[in-house]
Enzyme design. Sequence first.
Site, PDB file in Angstrom:
ATOM      1  N   THR A   1      53.737  40.652  37.675  1.00 44.08           N
ATOM      2  CA  THR A   1      54.393  39.951  36.571  1.00 44.08           C
ATOM      3  C   THR A   1      55.837  40.426  36.509  1.00 44.08           C
ATOM      4  O   THR A   1      56.234  41.347  37.233  1.00 44.08           O
ATOM      5  CB  THR A   1      53.716  40.255  35.224  1.00 44.08           C
ATOM      6  OG1 THR A   1      53.878  41.647  34.947  1.00 44.08           O
ATOM      7  CG2 THR A   1      52.244  39.893  35.231  1.00 44.08           C
TER       8      THR A   1
ATOM      9  N   TYR B   1      54.575  52.544  27.009  1.00 47.09           N
ATOM     10  CA  TYR B   1      53.438  51.726  27.435  1.00 47.09           C
ATOM     11  C   TYR B   1      52.318  52.619  27.961  1.00 47.09           C
ATOM     12  O   TYR B   1      51.147  52.465  27.595  1.00 47.09           O
ATOM     13  CB  TYR B   1      53.902  50.747  28.514  1.00 47.09           C
ATOM     14  CG  TYR B   1      52.829  49.908  29.121  1.00 47.09           C
ATOM     15  CD1 TYR B   1      52.365  48.776  28.458  1.00 47.09           C
ATOM     16  CD2 TYR B   1      52.279  50.221  30.364  1.00 47.09           C
ATOM     17  CE1 TYR B   1      51.381  47.972  29.019  1.00 47.09           C
ATOM     18  CE2 TYR B   1      51.298  49.430  30.928  1.00 47.09           C
ATOM     19  CZ  TYR B   1      50.857  48.305  30.254  1.00 47.09           C
ATOM     20  OH  TYR B   1      49.879  47.514  30.820  1.00 47.09           O
TER      21      TYR B   1
ATOM     22  N   SER C   1      45.070  50.061  30.971  1.00 48.64           N
ATOM     23  CA  SER C   1      45.815  49.755  32.193  1.00 48.64           C
ATOM     24  C   SER C   1      45.701  50.932  33.152  1.00 48.64           C
ATOM     25  O   SER C   1      45.477  52.066  32.734  1.00 48.64           O
ATOM     26  CB  SER C   1      47.290  49.522  31.852  1.00 48.64           C
ATOM     27  OG  SER C   1      48.077  49.517  33.011  1.00 48.64           O
TER      28      SER C   1
ATOM     29  N   LYS D   1      48.461  53.075  26.491  1.00 50.52           N
ATOM     30  CA  LYS D   1      47.283  52.751  27.299  1.00 50.52           C
ATOM     31  C   LYS D   1      46.382  53.974  27.466  1.00 50.52           C
ATOM     32  O   LYS D   1      45.160  53.856  27.518  1.00 50.52           O
ATOM     33  CB  LYS D   1      47.698  52.185  28.659  1.00 50.52           C
ATOM     34  CG  LYS D   1      48.409  50.844  28.550  1.00 50.52           C
ATOM     35  CD  LYS D   1      47.567  49.828  27.788  1.00 50.52           C
ATOM     36  CE  LYS D   1      48.228  48.476  27.681  1.00 50.52           C
ATOM     37  NZ  LYS D   1      47.411  47.476  27.019  1.00 50.52           N
TER      38      LYS D   1
END
Length: 77
Positions: free
Chosen positions: A62, A27, A14, A31
């Site tokens: 999102t 997160y 990401s 990544k």
Amino acid sequence: MKKRGSRVVILVSSVAAYIPQVEVGVYTVNKTALLGLNRTLSKELAPKGIRVNCLVPGIIETDFSQVVGTGVCPVFP
């Protein structure tokens, strides 16, 4: 992989790997780790004819991306 004839590994990271965000720290770390894994595996598996690539998509709107949409982050304004 050699027996099946499949010789490509694709990892998905990401843009958060390049621009850390406090709101999604775990997160971001995961990544970023994928980028390191990509570099390591590509060097290890290249002699065996196995390619390793890593996709790094940008921002996709999102519910998750709204978590960091505080206006403080230059990536998620």
